[in-house]
Design a protein around this motif. Sequence first.
Motif, PDB file in Angstrom:
ATOM      1  N   UNK A  15       0.863  -1.101   0.038  1.00  0.00           N
ATOM      2  CA  UNK A  15      -0.033  -0.092  -0.045  1.00  0.00           C
ATOM      3  C   UNK A  15       0.785   1.243   0.123  1.00  0.00           C
ATOM      4  N   UNK A  16       0.416   2.182  -0.757  1.00  0.00           N
ATOM      5  CA  UNK A  16       1.119   3.475  -0.872  1.00  0.00           C
ATOM      6  C   UNK A  16      -0.093   4.600  -0.695  1.00  0.00           C
ATOM      7  N   UNK A  17      -0.071   5.307   0.414  1.00  0.00           N
ATOM      8  CA  UNK A  17      -0.971   6.333   0.366  1.00  0.00           C
ATOM      9  C   UNK A  17      -0.436   7.733   0.232  1.00  0.00           C
ATOM     10  N   UNK A  18      -1.149   8.575  -0.563  1.00  0.00           N
ATOM     11  CA  UNK A  18      -0.976   9.809  -0.819  1.00  0.00           C
ATOM     12  C   UNK A  18      -2.055  10.925  -0.706  1.00  0.00           C
ATOM     13  N   UNK A  19      -1.895  11.983   0.272  1.00  0.00           N
ATOM     14  CA  UNK A  19      -2.907  12.952   0.618  1.00  0.00           C
ATOM     15  C   UNK A  19      -2.833  14.112  -0.539  1.00  0.00           C
ATOM     16  N   UNK A  20      -3.819  13.707  -1.791  1.00  0.00           N
ATOM     17  CA  UNK A  20      -3.656  14.821  -2.811  1.00  0.00           C
ATOM     18  C   UNK A  20      -4.115  15.844  -2.488  1.00  0.00           C
ATOM     19  N   UNK A  21      -4.901  16.263  -1.691  1.00  0.00           N
ATOM     20  CA  UNK A  21      -5.585  17.387  -1.213  1.00  0.00           C
ATOM     21  C   UNK A  21      -4.381  18.327  -0.816  1.00  0.00           C
ATOM     22  N   UNK A  97     -12.430  -0.492   1.202  1.00  0.00           N
ATOM     23  CA  UNK A  97     -12.153  -1.053  -0.219  1.00  0.00           C
ATOM     24  C   UNK A  97     -12.116  -2.495   0.072  1.00  0.00           C
ATOM     25  N   UNK A  98     -13.013  -2.987  -0.822  1.00  0.00           N
ATOM     26  CA  UNK A  98     -13.020  -4.520  -0.608  1.00  0.00           C
ATOM     27  C   UNK A  98     -12.383  -5.015  -2.093  1.00  0.00           C
ATOM     28  N   UNK A  99     -11.835  -6.050  -2.013  1.00  0.00           N
ATOM     29  CA  UNK A  99     -11.221  -6.850  -3.184  1.00  0.00           C
ATOM     30  C   UNK A  99     -10.737  -8.328  -3.052  1.00  0.00           C
ATOM     31  N   UNK A 100     -10.649  -8.820  -4.102  1.00  0.00           N
ATOM     32  CA  UNK A 100     -10.352 -10.333  -3.963  1.00  0.00           C
ATOM     33  C   UNK A 100      -8.980 -10.873  -4.672  1.00  0.00           C
ATOM     34  N   UNK A 109      -0.543  -4.565  -5.454  1.00  0.00           N
ATOM     35  CA  UNK A 109      -0.219  -3.016  -4.836  1.00  0.00           C
ATOM     36  C   UNK A 109      -1.562  -2.270  -5.110  1.00  0.00           C
ATOM     37  N   UNK A 110      -1.674  -1.513  -3.919  1.00  0.00           N
ATOM     38  CA  UNK A 110      -2.899  -0.798  -3.862  1.00  0.00           C
ATOM     39  C   UNK A 110      -2.341   0.844  -3.672  1.00  0.00           C
ATOM     40  N   UNK A 111      -2.427   1.578  -4.464  1.00  0.00           N
ATOM     41  CA  UNK A 111      -2.065   2.844  -4.480  1.00  0.00           C
ATOM     42  C   UNK A 111      -3.549   3.631  -4.153  1.00  0.00           C
ATOM     43  N   UNK A 122      -7.075   1.171  -6.545  1.00  0.00           N
ATOM     44  CA  UNK A 122      -6.909   0.493  -7.712  1.00  0.00           C
ATOM     45  C   UNK A 122      -5.745  -0.583  -7.666  1.00  0.00           C
ATOM     46  N   UNK A 123      -5.759  -1.504  -8.371  1.00  0.00           N
ATOM     47  CA  UNK A 123      -4.613  -2.369  -8.381  1.00  0.00           C
ATOM     48  C   UNK A 123      -3.661  -1.996  -9.326  1.00  0.00           C
ATOM     49  N   UNK A 124      -2.561  -1.555  -8.684  1.00  0.00           N
ATOM     50  CA  UNK A 124      -1.818  -1.027  -9.579  1.00  0.00           C
ATOM     51  C   UNK A 124      -0.368  -1.842  -9.979  1.00  0.00           C
ATOM     52  N   UNK A 125       0.340  -1.634 -10.525  1.00  0.00           N
ATOM     53  CA  UNK A 125       1.756  -2.287 -10.910  1.00  0.00           C
ATOM     54  C   UNK A 125       2.593  -2.050 -10.058  1.00  0.00           C
TER      55      UNK A 125
END
Length: 126
Positions: A15-21, A97-100, A109-111, A122-125
């Motif tokens: 996971x990589x989280x970015x505060x875009x605000x 966010x729910x995913x399988x 990878x979850x950006x 989404x599922x990132x590369x």
Amino acid sequence: MTDEKTAAQAGGISIHAVDVARGIPASGLTVRLRRLSPDPALVAEGACTATGHFIHPVAEGTGVLRGTYEVEFDVGAYFRAGGVSLPDPSFLDVAVFRFGIDAVHEHFHLPFKFTPWGFSLFRGGA
């Protein structure tokens, strides 16, 4: 194939989280990752680092099995801790966010990009 063998071959969840605000990495954002099925469990919990990465053994595959997962991000608490004025109640408090995962050997990878008003994940590369 046994669960032990499957877990050893798991590609992991990062996971990589970015505060875009504010245009900054989400340092301190609390993250919880739960497996919902086949056997429910809290797989990982903690806070993102100064770079916005969630550093946990789950990124290397620890605890990852084929199944359904849910990740939670404490967005409201993150913005309040950063001094951002939010309405009460806030529009977005906890982003879920729910995913399988079917191909457990692949890396997921979850950006996570977010503001107080919405998010993208989404599922990132990786």
